[in-house]
Design an enzyme around this catalytic site. Structure first.
Site, PDB file in Angstrom:
ATOM      1  N   HIS A  51      46.846  31.583  45.997  1.00 50.44           N
ATOM      2  CA  HIS A  51      47.284  31.522  44.604  1.00 50.44           C
ATOM      3  C   HIS A  51      48.402  32.536  44.380  1.00 50.44           C
ATOM      4  O   HIS A  51      48.478  33.561  45.069  1.00 50.44           O
ATOM      5  CB  HIS A  51      46.126  31.829  43.662  1.00 50.44           C
ATOM      6  N   GLU A  92      48.862  34.791  42.115  1.00 49.37           N
ATOM      7  CA  GLU A  92      48.414  36.150  41.812  1.00 49.37           C
ATOM      8  C   GLU A  92      47.977  36.888  43.071  1.00 49.37           C
ATOM      9  O   GLU A  92      48.285  38.074  43.258  1.00 49.37           O
ATOM     10  CB  GLU A  92      47.237  36.132  40.834  1.00 49.37           C
ATOM     11  N   CYS A 147      42.409  32.377  37.377  1.00 47.87           N
ATOM     12  CA  CYS A 147      41.092  31.815  37.677  1.00 47.87           C
ATOM     13  C   CYS A 147      40.142  32.961  38.008  1.00 47.87           C
ATOM     14  O   CYS A 147      40.535  34.132  38.042  1.00 47.87           O
ATOM     15  CB  CYS A 147      41.197  30.851  38.862  1.00 47.87           C
ATOM     16  N   CYS A 200      41.331  35.104  41.040  1.00 46.18           N
ATOM     17  CA  CYS A 200      42.485  35.946  40.751  1.00 46.18           C
ATOM     18  C   CYS A 200      42.159  37.032  39.723  1.00 46.18           C
ATOM     19  O   CYS A 200      42.656  38.156  39.819  1.00 46.18           O
ATOM     20  CB  CYS A 200      43.657  35.090  40.300  1.00 46.18           C
TER      21      CYS A 200
END
Length: 149
Positions: free
Chosen positions: A46, A48, A76, A79
């Protein structure tokens, strides 16, 4: 947030969900990332996570106590958890994620008093621009799927 949007466009162009992130410390970007889940076939790739890893590598420290994470979409749970573990000072995001968001949508990991660290959060920054990119991506994806039927 404009820099995070640039990162999101990289993901868009690569066929990945267009989420971008940057970590800023002392008015300087120390980490950048965009979703690379499809490219790397890695569910943890991801934006992040990549930006946080780049930031800690840049400053050679495991904590980002004075840093701010700018991300185009609400983090999410993975993260958000990484943000807490990295001891980020602040998270700024564009649009909420009603399906997986872990600040205000499904959970509130960034401010949960049961955890050992809480993060200042600023939602809704460049919300329209962030949302437009997501809508455009998923419209394009639906059109591609129609063509394959």
């Amino acid at each position: 947030m404009h820099e995070a949007l640039k990162e999101a466009k990289k993901a868009f162009d690569a066929g990945d969900v267009p989420i971008g992130a940057v970590v800023v410390l002392d008015n300087r970007i120390i980490g950048r990332g965009h979703n690379q889940v499809e490219l790397l076939t890695d569910p943890t790739a991801h934006a992040e996570m990549i930006a946080i890893t780049a930031a800690t590598s840049t400053i050679q420290e495991k904590f980002l106590r004075e840093a701010t994470l700018f991300v185009t979409v609400e983090p999410c749970s993975m993260c958000a958890g990484a943000s807490v573990l990295a001891r980020l000072k602040k998270v700024v995001y564009g649009v909420v994620d009603v399906k997986t968001g872990a600040h205000s949508s499904l959970f509130n990991l960034l401010n949960d008093p049961r955890l050992n660290h809480q993060i200042e959060v600023v939602p809704g920054v460049l919300k329209s621009e962030c949302a437009h990119l997501m809508v455009e991506f998923f419209e394009k994806l639906r059109e591609q799927k129609k063509g394959n039927i």
